[in-house]
Design a protein around this motif. Sequence first.
Motif, PDB file in Angstrom:
ATOM      1  N   PRO A   1      16.946 -35.881 -24.154  1.00 28.25           N
ATOM      2  CA  PRO A   1      18.190 -35.626 -23.423  1.00 28.25           C
ATOM      3  C   PRO A   1      19.392 -35.774 -24.361  1.00 28.25           C
ATOM      4  O   PRO A   1      19.360 -36.606 -25.264  1.00 28.25           O
ATOM      5  CB  PRO A   1      18.224 -36.704 -22.341  1.00 28.25           C
ATOM      6  CG  PRO A   1      16.875 -37.326 -22.328  1.00 28.25           C
ATOM      7  CD  PRO A   1      16.221 -37.042 -23.641  1.00 28.25           C
TER       8      PRO A   1
ATOM      9  N   SER B   1       8.506 -31.298 -24.149  1.00 27.47           N
ATOM     10  CA  SER B   1       8.978 -32.516 -24.822  1.00 27.47           C
ATOM     11  C   SER B   1       8.792 -32.497 -26.341  1.00 27.47           C
ATOM     12  O   SER B   1       9.377 -33.329 -27.036  1.00 27.47           O
ATOM     13  CB  SER B   1       8.299 -33.751 -24.233  1.00 27.47           C
ATOM     14  OG  SER B   1       6.898 -33.655 -24.397  1.00 27.47           O
TER      15      SER B   1
ATOM     16  N   THR C   1      20.006 -30.927 -24.157  1.00 26.60           N
ATOM     17  CA  THR C   1      18.978 -31.624 -24.921  1.00 26.60           C
ATOM     18  C   THR C   1      19.341 -31.589 -26.398  1.00 26.60           C
ATOM     19  O   THR C   1      20.229 -30.840 -26.824  1.00 26.60           O
ATOM     20  CB  THR C   1      17.583 -31.001 -24.716  1.00 26.60           C
ATOM     21  OG1 THR C   1      17.613 -29.629 -25.117  1.00 26.60           O
ATOM     22  CG2 THR C   1      17.124 -31.106 -23.270  1.00 26.60           C
TER      23      THR C   1
END
Length: 134
Positions: free
Chosen positions: A133, A106, A73
């Motif tokens: 991502p 997130s 990420t």
Amino acid sequence: MSRAEDIQKMLAPLFPGLMGVELIEAEPDKIVARMKVRDDLCTAGGVLHGGAFMAFADTIGAVGTVVNLPPNTRTTTIESKTNFMGAAPVGTYVTAESIPLHKGKSTQVWQTSIRSEKGKLCAVVTQTQMVLPA
């Protein structure tokens, strides 16, 4: 080599390196850094420019998120709010301490307090980092 030293090497050729950001501590729940108030970072009156406060804090909050990122990420700032409380004169150092207010899947929210050499609170920045991502 410490985590702070590793991240410092990564930041050196980038904008934070140009500003002179020096990481002192980089742990999952606290990031500490300092920066010299140079003439080229100042506004009228020989005090640190508001944008320099903001860029300093943005870097430190982003580092906090990077330290906490899951594998594969990356992060980007999606929101930032700054309250200014005091000035930092040229030739001195400011110190930033950033702590997480939220570490979600997130997003992460970090609050950075920037203080003068005398310990006076100069700015508080709250920013939201998106986790994306890689």
